[in-house]
Scaffold this motif. Sequence first.
Motif, PDB file in Angstrom:
ATOM      1  N   LEU A  63       0.827  -1.209   0.000  1.00  0.00           N
ATOM      2  CA  LEU A  63       0.000   0.000   0.000  1.00  0.00           C
ATOM      3  C   LEU A  63       0.860   1.257   0.000  1.00  0.00           C
ATOM      4  N   ALA A  64       1.953   1.239   0.759  1.00  0.00           N
ATOM      5  CA  ALA A  64       2.847   2.401   0.786  1.00  0.00           C
ATOM      6  C   ALA A  64       3.488   2.613  -0.581  1.00  0.00           C
ATOM      7  N   GLY A  69       3.642   5.740  -5.587  1.00  0.00           N
ATOM      8  CA  GLY A  69       3.492   5.813  -7.037  1.00  0.00           C
ATOM      9  C   GLY A  69       2.441   6.835  -7.448  1.00  0.00           C
ATOM     10  N   LEU A  70       1.287   6.824  -6.756  1.00  0.00           N
ATOM     11  CA  LEU A  70       0.250   7.813  -7.051  1.00  0.00           C
ATOM     12  C   LEU A  70       0.751   9.225  -6.776  1.00  0.00           C
ATOM     13  N   ASN A  71       1.461   9.397  -5.670  1.00  0.00           N
ATOM     14  CA  ASN A  71       1.976  10.713  -5.332  1.00  0.00           C
ATOM     15  C   ASN A  71       2.985  11.185  -6.378  1.00  0.00           C
ATOM     16  N   ASP A  72       3.857  10.288  -6.813  1.00  0.00           N
ATOM     17  CA  ASP A  72       4.849  10.648  -7.833  1.00  0.00           C
ATOM     18  C   ASP A  72       4.166  11.020  -9.151  1.00  0.00           C
ATOM     19  N   GLN A  73       3.140  10.259  -9.537  1.00  0.00           N
ATOM     20  CA  GLN A  73       2.403  10.568 -10.767  1.00  0.00           C
ATOM     21  C   GLN A  73       1.721  11.925 -10.660  1.00  0.00           C
TER      22      GLN A  73
END
Length: 90
Positions: A63-64, A69-73
């Motif tokens: 989950l982390a 990954g979502l934050n980087d995108q």
Amino acid sequence: MSEKRQTGPQARRDFHENRIGREKNGVMRFWWAAWWAAAELKHLSRRDAAKAHEQGLALAEQLAAFARGLNDQHHAHLMTQRGGRSRASA
């Protein structure tokens, strides 16, 4: 001179309401999946606490990584919108 076709207020409202609805749906699906995983781990902890702990840590790492990954995108998307400038240099 090029003319942009203006959308009506109802079309814009519908677009944004649908977009928000899709995002809420995704969040709800994520929370139901997390709730289900927590319930499964709770049942497993009654049978084998060590295995439940190990699987819980593995799930937390996944989950982390997914959140990173979502934050980087999202950060990359914001940087492309701003032309690659950071706030420190602005």
